[in-house]
Scaffold this motif. Structure first.
Motif, mmCIF file in Angstrom:
data_model
loop_
_atom_site.group_PDB
_atom_site.id
_atom_site.type_symbol
_atom_site.label_atom_id
_atom_site.label_comp_id
_atom_site.label_asym_id
_atom_site.label_seq_id
_atom_site.Cartn_x
_atom_site.Cartn_y
_atom_site.Cartn_z
ATOM 1 N N ALA A 73 -68.222 20.127 48.601
ATOM 2 C CA ALA A 73 -68.004 18.674 48.567
ATOM 3 C C ALA A 73 -66.704 18.323 49.280
ATOM 4 N N ALA A 74 -66.807 18.091 50.580
ATOM 5 C CA ALA A 74 -65.613 17.789 51.376
ATOM 6 C C ALA A 74 -64.962 16.478 50.961
ATOM 7 N N ASP A 75 -65.702 15.577 50.306
ATOM 8 C CA ASP A 75 -65.109 14.299 49.905
ATOM 9 C C ASP A 75 -63.985 14.487 48.882
ATOM 10 N N LEU A 76 -64.009 15.578 48.131
ATOM 11 C CA LEU A 76 -62.947 15.811 47.161
ATOM 12 C C LEU A 76 -61.632 16.214 47.827
ATOM 13 N N LEU A 77 -61.700 16.598 49.103
ATOM 14 C CA LEU A 77 -60.471 16.985 49.795
ATOM 15 C C LEU A 77 -59.586 15.781 50.107
ATOM 16 N N VAL A 78 -60.163 14.600 50.168
ATOM 17 C CA VAL A 78 -59.352 13.403 50.485
ATOM 18 C C VAL A 78 -58.310 13.163 49.388
ATOM 19 N N PRO A 79 -58.699 13.030 48.106
ATOM 20 C CA PRO A 79 -57.672 12.864 47.074
ATOM 21 C C PRO A 79 -56.808 14.113 46.895
ATOM 22 N N LEU A 80 -57.368 15.288 47.145
ATOM 23 C CA LEU A 80 -56.554 16.501 47.014
ATOM 24 C C LEU A 80 -55.448 16.523 48.061
ATOM 25 N N ARG A 81 -55.780 16.232 49.310
ATOM 26 C CA ARG A 81 -54.742 16.223 50.361
ATOM 27 C C ARG A 81 -53.704 15.152 50.097
ATOM 28 N N ALA A 82 -54.143 14.001 49.589
ATOM 29 C CA ALA A 82 -53.180 12.940 49.266
ATOM 30 C C ALA A 82 -52.215 13.403 48.183
ATOM 31 N N HIS A 83 -52.739 14.117 47.185
ATOM 32 C CA HIS A 83 -51.865 14.634 46.130
ATOM 33 C C HIS A 83 -50.883 15.665 46.691
ATOM 34 N N LEU A 84 -51.390 16.579 47.490
ATOM 35 C CA LEU A 84 -50.518 17.625 48.041
ATOM 36 C C LEU A 84 -49.460 17.034 48.976
ATOM 37 N N ALA A 85 -49.797 15.954 49.657
ATOM 38 C CA ALA A 85 -48.834 15.322 50.556
ATOM 39 C C ALA A 85 -47.670 14.706 49.800
ATOM 40 N N ARG A 86 -47.880 14.358 48.538
ATOM 41 C CA ARG A 86 -46.801 13.769 47.736
ATOM 42 C C ARG A 86 -45.922 14.825 47.078
ATOM 43 N N ALA A 87 -46.368 16.076 47.134
ATOM 44 C CA ALA A 87 -45.598 17.158 46.517
ATOM 45 C C ALA A 87 -44.377 17.476 47.377
ATOM 46 N N PRO A 88 -43.370 18.118 46.811
ATOM 47 C CA PRO A 88 -42.203 18.509 47.604
ATOM 48 C C PRO A 88 -42.620 19.311 48.826
ATOM 49 N N SER A 89 -41.913 19.110 49.924
ATOM 50 C CA SER A 89 -42.279 19.788 51.167
ATOM 51 C C SER A 89 -42.053 21.287 51.031
ATOM 52 N N GLY A 90 -42.749 22.022 51.852
ATOM 53 C CA GLY A 90 -42.629 23.472 51.826
ATOM 54 C C GLY A 90 -43.987 24.119 51.880
ATOM 55 N N GLN A 91 -44.018 25.401 51.743
ATOM 56 C CA GLN A 91 -45.245 26.165 51.835
ATOM 57 C C GLN A 91 -46.121 25.957 50.604
ATOM 58 N N LEU A 92 -47.407 25.676 50.824
ATOM 59 C CA LEU A 92 -48.357 25.587 49.723
ATOM 60 C C LEU A 92 -48.687 26.998 49.229
ATOM 61 N N GLY A 119 -50.267 21.745 56.223
ATOM 62 C CA GLY A 119 -49.026 22.508 56.266
ATOM 63 C C GLY A 119 -49.191 24.005 56.095
ATOM 64 N N PRO A 120 -48.044 24.696 56.097
ATOM 65 C CA PRO A 120 -48.058 26.160 55.917
ATOM 66 C C PRO A 120 -48.521 26.536 54.519
ATOM 67 N N GLN A 121 -49.163 27.685 54.434
ATOM 68 C CA GLN A 121 -49.754 28.112 53.162
ATOM 69 C C GLN A 121 -49.529 29.600 52.934
ATOM 70 N N ARG A 122 -49.531 29.957 51.668
ATOM 71 C CA ARG A 122 -49.611 31.364 51.240
ATOM 72 C C ARG A 122 -50.681 31.434 50.159
ATOM 73 N N TRP A 123 -51.609 32.362 50.325
ATOM 74 C CA TRP A 123 -52.717 32.488 49.389
ATOM 75 C C TRP A 123 -52.531 33.724 48.512
ATOM 76 N N ILE A 124 -52.865 33.570 47.238
ATOM 77 C CA ILE A 124 -52.877 34.684 46.297
ATOM 78 C C ILE A 124 -54.322 34.847 45.835
ATOM 79 N N SER A 169 -49.306 25.680 43.994
ATOM 80 C CA SER A 169 -49.605 24.332 44.489
ATOM 81 C C SER A 169 -51.044 23.925 44.218
ATOM 82 N N LEU A 170 -51.967 24.900 44.180
ATOM 83 C CA LEU A 170 -53.388 24.610 43.989
ATOM 84 C C LEU A 170 -54.067 25.847 43.434
ATOM 85 N N VAL A 171 -54.891 25.643 42.406
ATOM 86 C CA VAL A 171 -55.797 26.678 41.911
ATOM 87 C C VAL A 171 -57.186 26.343 42.434
ATOM 88 N N ALA A 172 -57.822 27.311 43.070
ATOM 89 C CA ALA A 172 -59.142 27.092 43.650
ATOM 90 C C ALA A 172 -60.080 28.205 43.191
#
Length: 274
Positions: free
Chosen positions: A26-45, A67-72, A112-115
């Motif tokens: 569901a790509a439509d859920l990425l719109v509010p998710l990106r908006a939320h992440l954009a309001r977070a402090p800058s830096g690596q996700l 932005g830049p990311q690190r995945w676990i 920054s995000l649990v997926a």
């Protein structure tokens, strides 16, 4: 272990379903998710992929996040973790082996995000509730995708479709080693668990729509689906039903819609997501 269990986590099965998963998410859920992440402090996700399998969610999602990311990458299978790490789409990543249902808010600090993908329906009520509690206490959003919801539509119609669907759903809700799985009820339970803790929850449909071009996936899915239903209800005419359905699939005549639902939970205002 039935065929449905046996194929669900093999690399070949995960590779076979990756294209259908990508088309369904569901790509439509990425719109509010990106908006939320954009309001977070800058830096690596910092993104945690729970039950990552071979990494198909990361391959779909990483390029859609800002932005830049690190995945676990979390999984209990070292072979799958190795494959996931090797297949990461140009972003730094590391792996964690272990039981994701034991994760705490402290474990998620700095996330920054649990997926997750195709995970919730494998969990119990207590496990889903505990995971929602850890995520909301850590103050991070969650994107939990491709959970089955108990609806399947096959064309052309067969009189036994409903009985096999009902038996499969009952199998998804079975008790395993004393754990009563949520199966098709998982998204509802997860949404309620997040909402009880003040999170803003959105869900969106994410169906597999399968036809001639996905015949290999349809055939393998059918084998597992029918095997699980037959384990639940041995009186069902599984052999004859599966033969008819596989014949239709081989002839390019079978169409399948396997319904899933994706869930996005955003922390309450003032949460501590990084």
């Amino acid at each position: 272990m039935n065929l449905s269990d046996a194929v669900r986590f093999t690399p070949d099965w995960l590779a076979l379903r990756e294209g259908a998963d990508a088309a369904a998410r569901a790509a439509d859920l990425l719109v509010p998710l990106r908006a939320h992440l954009a309001r977070a402090p800058s830096g690596q996700l910092v993104v945690r992929d729970l039950g990552c399998g071979t990494g198909s969610l990361a391959r779909w999602l990483a390029g859609r996040l800002p932005g830049p990311q690190r995945w676990i990458l979390h999984d209990r299978d070292p072979e799958l973790l190795e494959r996931a790490l090797a297949g990461m789409p140009g972003v730094p990543a590391e792996t964690r082996t272990g039981d994701i249902t034991r994760l705490t808010a402290a474990d998620l600090a700095g996330t920054s995000l649990v997926a997750a993908s195709a995970l919730l329906d494998l969990l119990t009520f207590d496990e889903v509730d505990g995971l929602a509690g850890a995520i909301t206490e850590a103050g991070c959003p969650a994107l939990l995708t491709l959970s089955v919801i108990g609806r399947v539509k096959l064309l052309p119609y067969d009189p036994w479709d409903g009985a096999f669907t009902a038996a499969f759903n009952a199998h998804q809700r079975r008790s395993v080693d004393g754990r009563l799985l949520l199966g098709p009820d998982a998204v509802t339970a997860a949404a309620e668990a997040f909402e009880r803790r003040g999170a803003a929850v959105r869900t969106s449909v994410s169906p597999w729509r399968l036809g001639r071009a996905q015949s290999a996936l349809v055939a393998e899915w059918l084998r597992g689906w029918v095997a699980a239903a037959h384990e639940q209800r041995p009186d069902l005419p599984a052999e004859d039903y599966l033969r008819r359905r596989l014949d239709a699939c081989a002839a390019g005549e079978l169409r399948a819609v396997v319904h899933h639902r994706d869930l996005l939970a955003l922390p309450a205002p003032g949460g501590a997501a990084s």
